[in-house]
Design a protein around this motif. Structure first.
Motif: not given
Length: 361
Positions: A121-129, A235-252
């Motif tokens: 991880s590069v952040t200890n805070t929970e990611s926001k989607i 996908l979303l759960e693992n992106l959160i749990e890895v704690q690598m990103f402060n924010t995840i911006i999803i394009d749709t």
């Protein structure tokens, strides 16, 4: 956050310096690197009970006593293209690119230490989607999503731009020499691999100019369609749990199906751009009438025409939802966010306002 400590053991001082410089310049937030030109120097260091998370040692310098020390991950360097293992440790070619070496070490570390992924991880805070979605096609969702990611990264955030469109243009906005794409991550999820978090880290790219993390565009337009709602959830759960990103911006895309329903339900906030035309208004009214958690939604006008007034859609008025502002139409802005124009300045102001409103600072 504790960093992963790496020991490089090789007789080529120039080579070791090059590897060390690469990691220090590109991954200093994750790794510390030490170099040993003689295996005896390493042995003396280990006998002081000091530890390394990863030891990368030249095949010609490898010694069995190394297995007796508490080293979490061991990797063998070879001067040639060679596959296989020594004492159960993988052999890799030392002359691969710095990025490929990084990915190989991440893979080895996650395979040998699946219980210590938090060190990646590069952040200890929970990611926001934060999802950028609109039922209106061609309204500029990608422009908003890409530039929001760049604005957050410029503010010092660790940001992932994740493109879940069927037809993707990710590689127009972000650059990477890495070969892995979002398709590789999707395949890993479909195979129900246990090491998804390791794949998330090893497959991700980082744009050198903006600092935004991203996955290169899918190999086939059908790869996104192959994901079912369970795959999206994983996908979303693992992106959160890895704690690598402060924010995840999803394009749709502009579609609405079961997969997107899971995506929107699991987003912390949804940004909805719409236009000033009657078609946009009608589609937005229809969409809002089918939304049950409107408090998560933020609305803004994109491609606005300054000399024309716009009407707030009826459904927004009924729900007392305001419009955050209007981004002027500028066909050059989507590819050159750094340009100094009125449209760019307005977009920057609106994005900064959104960052504060959504508590992304």
């Amino acid at each position: 956050m504790a960093k992963i400590s790496i020991a490089i053991v090789d007789a080529d001082d120039r080579y070791m310096q090059g590897v060390s410089d690469y990691f220090n310049n590109n991954y200093s937030e994750r790794f510390t690197v030490s170099c040993f030109s003689n295996k005896d120097y390493l042995l003396e260091f280990l006998k002081t009970k000091k530890k390394f998370d990863i030891v990368i040692i030249n095949k010609d310098m490898y010694f069995e006593e190394l297995t007796t020390y508490n080293i979490k991950t061991k990797v063998i360097f070879s001067d040639f293209e060679e596959q296989g293992e020594i004492d159960g440790y993988p052999i890799i070619n030392k002359y691969i690119s710095g990025q490929a070496l990084h990915d190989s070490l991440i893979k080895a570390y996650t395979e040998q230490n699946s219980d210590e992924l938090e060190k990646l991880s590069v952040t200890n805070t929970e990611s926001k989607i934060i999802t950028v979605y609109s039922p209106i096609g061609g309204i500029g969702k990608t422009t908003v999503a890409v530039n929001l990611a760049k604005e957050l990264a410029a503010n010092g955030n660790s940001v992932l731009y994740l493109n879940l469109e069927d037809v993707q243009t990710t590689d127009l906005y972000f650059n990477s020499m890495k070969e892995t794409t979002l398709s590789d991550l999707i395949f890993a999820i479909k195979e129900k691999k246990k090491d998804i978090k390791g794949d998330i880290v090893s497959f991700v790219s980082k744009d050198e100019n903006s600092g935004v993390y991203f996955y290169k565009a899918i190999d086939s337009m059908l790869d996104i369609e192959d994901m079912d709602k369970k795959d999206v959830k994983v996908l979303l759960e693992n992106l959160i749990e890895v704690q690598m990103f402060n924010t995840i911006i999803i394009d749709t895309s502009s579609k609405y199906n079961l997969q997107y329903r899971v995506l929107l339900n699991n987003s912390d906030a949804i940004i909805v751009p719409f236009g000033m035309d009657n078609v946009s208004t009608e589609k937005l009214n229809t969409f809002i009438n089918n939304v049950t958690d409107l408090e998560k939604y933020t609305f803004l006008i994109n491609k606005s025409i300054n000399n024309l007034e716009y009407m707030v859609p009826e459904a927004l008025q009924r729900e007392n939802k305001s419009v955050e502002g209007g981004i002027p139409y500028d066909m050059n802005m989507q590819f050159n966010y750094a340009m100094e124009s009125n449209a760019t300045m307005v977009m920057k102001q609106i994005l900064q306002s959104l960052i504060v409103k959504l508590n992304l600072v």
